[in-house]
Design a protein around this motif. Structure first.
Motif, PDB file in Angstrom:
ATOM      1  N   PHE A  49       4.589  -4.548  20.267  1.00  0.00           N
ATOM      2  CA  PHE A  49       3.397  -4.226  19.481  1.00  0.00           C
ATOM      3  C   PHE A  49       3.476  -4.988  18.159  1.00  0.00           C
ATOM      4  O   PHE A  49       4.381  -4.738  17.351  1.00  0.00           O
ATOM      5  CB  PHE A  49       3.305  -2.727  19.234  1.00  0.00           C
ATOM      6  N   PRO A  50       2.579  -5.936  17.910  1.00  0.00           N
ATOM      7  CA  PRO A  50       2.760  -6.870  16.788  1.00  0.00           C
ATOM      8  C   PRO A  50       2.782  -6.212  15.419  1.00  0.00           C
ATOM      9  O   PRO A  50       3.518  -6.653  14.532  1.00  0.00           O
ATOM     10  CB  PRO A  50       1.569  -7.834  16.934  1.00  0.00           C
ATOM     11  N   TRP A  51       2.012  -5.148  15.238  1.00  0.00           N
ATOM     12  CA  TRP A  51       1.889  -4.594  13.894  1.00  0.00           C
ATOM     13  C   TRP A  51       3.185  -3.971  13.399  1.00  0.00           C
ATOM     14  O   TRP A  51       3.378  -3.808  12.182  1.00  0.00           O
ATOM     15  CB  TRP A  51       0.739  -3.578  13.853  1.00  0.00           C
ATOM     16  N   ASP A  52       4.110  -3.644  14.314  1.00  0.00           N
ATOM     17  CA  ASP A  52       5.399  -3.100  13.886  1.00  0.00           C
ATOM     18  C   ASP A  52       6.177  -4.116  13.046  1.00  0.00           C
ATOM     19  O   ASP A  52       6.966  -3.744  12.171  1.00  0.00           O
ATOM     20  CB  ASP A  52       6.238  -2.678  15.099  1.00  0.00           C
ATOM     21  N   LYS A  53       5.965  -5.409  13.317  1.00  0.00           N
ATOM     22  CA  LYS A  53       6.676  -6.456  12.576  1.00  0.00           C
ATOM     23  C   LYS A  53       6.253  -6.534  11.108  1.00  0.00           C
ATOM     24  O   LYS A  53       6.952  -7.113  10.284  1.00  0.00           O
ATOM     25  CB  LYS A  53       6.416  -7.822  13.229  1.00  0.00           C
ATOM     26  N   LEU A  54       5.110  -5.955  10.804  1.00  0.00           N
ATOM     27  CA  LEU A  54       4.560  -6.062   9.455  1.00  0.00           C
ATOM     28  C   LEU A  54       5.098  -4.983   8.507  1.00  0.00           C
ATOM     29  O   LEU A  54       4.883  -5.058   7.291  1.00  0.00           O
ATOM     30  CB  LEU A  54       3.024  -5.982   9.534  1.00  0.00           C
ATOM     31  N   GLU A  55       5.791  -3.991   9.055  1.00  0.00           N
ATOM     32  CA  GLU A  55       6.212  -2.847   8.255  1.00  0.00           C
ATOM     33  C   GLU A  55       7.038  -3.204   7.014  1.00  0.00           C
ATOM     34  O   GLU A  55       6.801  -2.661   5.929  1.00  0.00           O
ATOM     35  CB  GLU A  55       6.972  -1.847   9.124  1.00  0.00           C
ATOM     36  N   ALA A  66       2.538 -10.283  -0.152  1.00  0.00           N
ATOM     37  CA  ALA A  66       3.127  -8.944  -0.280  1.00  0.00           C
ATOM     38  C   ALA A  66       3.782  -8.767  -1.647  1.00  0.00           C
ATOM     39  O   ALA A  66       3.764  -7.667  -2.222  1.00  0.00           O
ATOM     40  CB  ALA A  66       4.136  -8.711   0.830  1.00  0.00           C
ATOM     41  N   SER A  67       4.344  -9.854  -2.191  1.00  0.00           N
ATOM     42  CA  SER A  67       4.943  -9.769  -3.525  1.00  0.00           C
ATOM     43  C   SER A  67       3.899  -9.505  -4.602  1.00  0.00           C
ATOM     44  O   SER A  67       4.231  -9.032  -5.695  1.00  0.00           O
ATOM     45  CB  SER A  67       5.698 -11.067  -3.853  1.00  0.00           C
ATOM     46  N   LEU A  68       2.644  -9.793  -4.276  1.00  0.00           N
ATOM     47  CA  LEU A  68       1.524  -9.489  -5.183  1.00  0.00           C
ATOM     48  C   LEU A  68       0.899  -8.135  -4.866  1.00  0.00           C
ATOM     49  O   LEU A  68      -0.111  -7.759  -5.472  1.00  0.00           O
ATOM     50  CB  LEU A  68       0.451 -10.581  -5.088  1.00  0.00           C
ATOM     51  N   GLY A  69       1.472  -7.445  -3.893  1.00  0.00           N
ATOM     52  CA  GLY A  69       0.921  -6.147  -3.497  1.00  0.00           C
ATOM     53  C   GLY A  69      -0.238  -6.241  -2.543  1.00  0.00           C
ATOM     54  O   GLY A  69      -0.999  -5.287  -2.379  1.00  0.00           O
ATOM     55  N   ILE A  70      -0.380  -7.392  -1.868  1.00  0.00           N
ATOM     56  CA  ILE A  70      -1.498  -7.625  -0.937  1.00  0.00           C
ATOM     57  C   ILE A  70      -0.936  -7.812   0.468  1.00  0.00           C
ATOM     58  O   ILE A  70      -0.082  -8.673   0.688  1.00  0.00           O
ATOM     59  CB  ILE A  70      -2.307  -8.871  -1.344  1.00  0.00           C
ATOM     60  N   LEU A  71      -1.396  -7.016   1.404  1.00  0.00           N
ATOM     61  CA  LEU A  71      -0.930  -7.103   2.792  1.00  0.00           C
ATOM     62  C   LEU A  71      -1.997  -7.759   3.657  1.00  0.00           C
ATOM     63  O   LEU A  71      -3.162  -7.338   3.651  1.00  0.00           O
ATOM     64  CB  LEU A  71      -0.613  -5.709   3.335  1.00  0.00           C
ATOM     65  N   VAL A  72      -1.596  -8.807   4.394  1.00  0.00           N
ATOM     66  CA  VAL A  72      -2.512  -9.503   5.303  1.00  0.00           C
ATOM     67  C   VAL A  72      -1.854  -9.617   6.673  1.00  0.00           C
ATOM     68  O   VAL A  72      -0.669  -9.321   6.836  1.00  0.00           O
ATOM     69  CB  VAL A  72      -2.876 -10.904   4.761  1.00  0.00           C
ATOM     70  N   ALA A  73      -2.610 -10.059   7.656  1.00  0.00           N
ATOM     71  CA  ALA A  73      -2.096 -10.187   9.024  1.00  0.00           C
ATOM     72  C   ALA A  73      -1.634 -11.621   9.274  1.00  0.00           C
ATOM     73  O   ALA A  73      -2.379 -12.573   9.009  1.00  0.00           O
ATOM     74  CB  ALA A  73      -3.169  -9.815  10.031  1.00  0.00           C
ATOM     75  N   PRO A  74      -0.413 -11.803   9.775  1.00  0.00           N
ATOM     76  CA  PRO A  74       0.069 -13.151  10.099  1.00  0.00           C
ATOM     77  C   PRO A  74      -0.707 -13.749  11.259  1.00  0.00           C
ATOM     78  O   PRO A  74      -1.019 -13.052  12.233  1.00  0.00           O
ATOM     79  CB  PRO A  74       1.539 -12.921  10.460  1.00  0.00           C
ATOM     80  N   VAL A  79       0.098 -18.719  19.165  1.00  0.00           N
ATOM     81  CA  VAL A  79       0.980 -19.698  18.530  1.00  0.00           C
ATOM     82  C   VAL A  79       0.203 -20.646  17.623  1.00  0.00           C
ATOM     83  O   VAL A  79       0.697 -21.089  16.584  1.00  0.00           O
ATOM     84  CB  VAL A  79       1.740 -20.494  19.615  1.00  0.00           C
ATOM     85  N   ALA A  80      -1.036 -20.927  17.974  1.00  0.00           N
ATOM     86  CA  ALA A  80      -1.856 -21.855  17.181  1.00  0.00           C
ATOM     87  C   ALA A  80      -2.172 -21.316  15.787  1.00  0.00           C
ATOM     88  O   ALA A  80      -2.636 -22.060  14.927  1.00  0.00           O
ATOM     89  CB  ALA A  80      -3.157 -22.161  17.915  1.00  0.00           C
ATOM     90  N   GLY A  81      -1.891 -20.019  15.562  1.00  0.00           N
ATOM     91  CA  GLY A  81      -2.175 -19.442  14.251  1.00  0.00           C
ATOM     92  C   GLY A  81      -0.964 -19.348  13.349  1.00  0.00           C
ATOM     93  O   GLY A  81      -1.010 -18.670  12.313  1.00  0.00           O
ATOM     94  N   GLU A  82       0.119 -20.061  13.686  1.00  0.00           N
ATOM     95  CA  GLU A  82       1.378 -19.853  12.974  1.00  0.00           C
ATOM     96  C   GLU A  82       1.358 -20.321  11.519  1.00  0.00           C
ATOM     97  O   GLU A  82       2.261 -19.967  10.747  1.00  0.00           O
ATOM     98  CB  GLU A  82       2.535 -20.509  13.720  1.00  0.00           C
ATOM     99  N   GLN A  83       0.353 -21.074  11.095  1.00  0.00           N
ATOM    100  CA  GLN A  83       0.258 -21.475   9.686  1.00  0.00           C
ATOM    101  C   GLN A  83      -0.924 -20.804   8.975  1.00  0.00           C
ATOM    102  O   GLN A  83      -1.285 -21.208   7.865  1.00  0.00           O
ATOM    103  CB  GLN A  83       0.145 -22.995   9.549  1.00  0.00           C
ATOM    104  N   PHE A  84      -1.462 -19.761   9.578  1.00  0.00           N
ATOM    105  CA  PHE A  84      -2.628 -19.086   9.011  1.00  0.00           C
ATOM    106  C   PHE A  84      -2.339 -17.601   8.796  1.00  0.00           C
ATOM    107  O   PHE A  84      -1.429 -17.034   9.404  1.00  0.00           O
ATOM    108  CB  PHE A  84      -3.831 -19.218   9.948  1.00  0.00           C
ATOM    109  N   VAL A  85      -3.136 -16.991   7.946  1.00  0.00           N
ATOM    110  CA  VAL A  85      -3.161 -15.535   7.853  1.00  0.00           C
ATOM    111  C   VAL A  85      -4.610 -15.085   7.934  1.00  0.00           C
ATOM    112  O   VAL A  85      -5.537 -15.827   7.581  1.00  0.00           O
ATOM    113  CB  VAL A  85      -2.515 -14.998   6.553  1.00  0.00           C
ATOM    114  N   ARG A  86      -4.789 -13.858   8.412  1.00  0.00           N
ATOM    115  CA  ARG A  86      -6.125 -13.271   8.501  1.00  0.00           C
ATOM    116  C   ARG A  86      -6.270 -12.240   7.389  1.00  0.00           C
ATOM    117  O   ARG A  86      -5.467 -11.317   7.278  1.00  0.00           O
ATOM    118  CB  ARG A  86      -6.318 -12.604   9.868  1.00  0.00           C
ATOM    119  N   VAL A  87      -7.308 -12.420   6.591  1.00  0.00           N
ATOM    120  CA  VAL A  87      -7.548 -11.543   5.450  1.00  0.00           C
ATOM    121  C   VAL A  87      -8.818 -10.743   5.708  1.00  0.00           C
ATOM    122  O   VAL A  87      -9.916 -11.311   5.786  1.00  0.00           O
ATOM    123  CB  VAL A  87      -7.693 -12.357   4.147  1.00  0.00           C
TER     124      VAL A  87
END
Length: 364
Positions: free
Chosen positions: A11-17, A326-334, A340-348
């Motif tokens: 489950f991908p979202w677990d990696k974001l914890e 995250a160091s700025l207190g902002i959480l986004v999705a990798p 794999v094609a999204g490995e250099q992007f984040v979704r805000v």
């Protein structure tokens, strides 16, 4: 006995914890822009409709009330440009994610069958294929990248999650014609269709795309985003009467019923355009503020012409970007959550409150 979970990815979202904990430690609190969940109030007329139907002791029907089917038919014709829509062309579902995850199984797909979906995509398309033991295959252009002899189900997603890309009317028409030529069922996830910003999304059910016939095509729609009803699990599918008829019988056996008060709330929601326009204005303002701040911070925005997300990059691994924000207190999705094609992007996501969006802008 093997467990179903053996077929599923982590489950991908677990990696974001860990990054969520970092963002939450900010003195002014976290700004969570990772999951696109609505935060604004459910419109009052919808709440009233739900409450008025609260005394519903009997079982609801899978196909829904006549009033609900009338509302679905009217909305599909008025909003999507579909022609001659009948009750047999619509079917309520218990939230769109449920439908996406279980559709390949309910269609009888299995080993040897292929389910195609975009290279950058909502992870549940792959999950649905795995649950059915079918093969999940990705594409850039389905008409050239996929084998129509093995392909049974083709997912389209316009506007796209995560990229916000919109398929043009000509693209949709070409893909639908190709799929019909090869007997492939097209299922279009159109849950963000009413959230176009720099492009006007078009449905596969529009008569210019499908030629006025719904053979071989199904569109998926949700009220989660347009009406802030994610908590209601209100959604529906529309299109090929034969496909929907089979699904109706299967879902009757499975007890997949939309709650009666939710059916009443859906009727109210689809009959009112004012609250949709008001919510669009909220999102438009948040989108503009975040987009300008991200660009000023050194990000490049790609696509993002529709939906509830900005697809952005700084030309680095997505997890480095996640850690920086995250160091700025902002959480986004990798971005690699979506392929794999999204490995250099984040979704805000821009579904946070005005106050939290303003906080993110200030930090950026």
């Amino acid at each position: 006995m093997s467990t179903v979970t053996d077929r599923l990815p982590t489950f991908p979202w677990d990696k974001l914890e860990p990054y969520k904990k970092t963002a939450a430690a900010h003195p002014d609190g976290i700004v969570d822009l990772s999951v696109g969940t609505p935060v604004d109030p459910v419109p009052e007329l919808i709440q009233k409709a739900l409450v008025a139907a609260a005394d519903s002791p009997g079982y609801p029907t899978v196909w829904g009330t006549v009033a609900l089917r009338d509302a679905l038919v009217e909305w599909v014709g008025r909003r999507l440009g579909a022609r001659d829509v009948q009750h047999t062309n619509v079917l309520p579902v218990v939230g769109s994610k449920e439908l996406v995850a279980w559709l390949p199984t309910q269609l009888g797909l299995g080993p040897g069958d292929q389910v195609g979906y975009p290279r950058l995509a909502y992870p549940t398309y792959e999950v649905g294929a795995r649950l059915a033991r079918a093969e999940a295959v990705v594409y850039d252009d389905p008409t050239t990248d996929l084998d129509p002899a093995r392909l049974k189900l083709l997912w389209l997603n316009s506007p796209s999650n995560p990229t916000g890309r919109v398929l043009s009317k000509d693209e949709l028409t070409r893909i639908v014609a190709w799929a019909r030529e090869h007997g492939v069922l097209v299922v279009a996830d159109e849950c963000y269709l009413e959230l176009g910003w720099e492009a006007e999304p078009v449905s596969v059910l529009h008569e210019d795309v499908c030629g006025g016939t719904y053979d071989g095509i199904v569109a998926v729609h949700s009220l989660s985003k347009r009406s802030n009803l994610a908590g209601y699990r209100a959604a529906f599918v529309a299109g090929d009467a034969a496909v929907l008829g089979d699904l109706l019988q299967i879902r009757k056996h499975g007890g997949m019923m939309t709650a009666a008060p939710v059916q009443a709330a859906t009727v109210a929601a689809l009959g009112d355009d004012t609250h949709v326009a008001e919510q669009r204005e909220r999102y438009a303002a948040r989108r503009t503020a975040l987009r300008d701040a991200l660009v000023a911070h050194g990000f490049r925005v790609e696509h993002s012409e529709a939906s509830l997300y900005l697809w952005v990059t700084r030309g680095e691994n997505c997890w480095e970007t996640v850690a920086h924000l995250a160091s700025l207190g902002i959480l986004v999705a990798p971005g690699d959550f979506y392929g794999v094609a999204g490995e250099q992007f984040v979704r805000v996501a821009f579904t946070a409150t005005d106050e939290r969006v303003a906080a993110a802008v200030a930090r950026l």
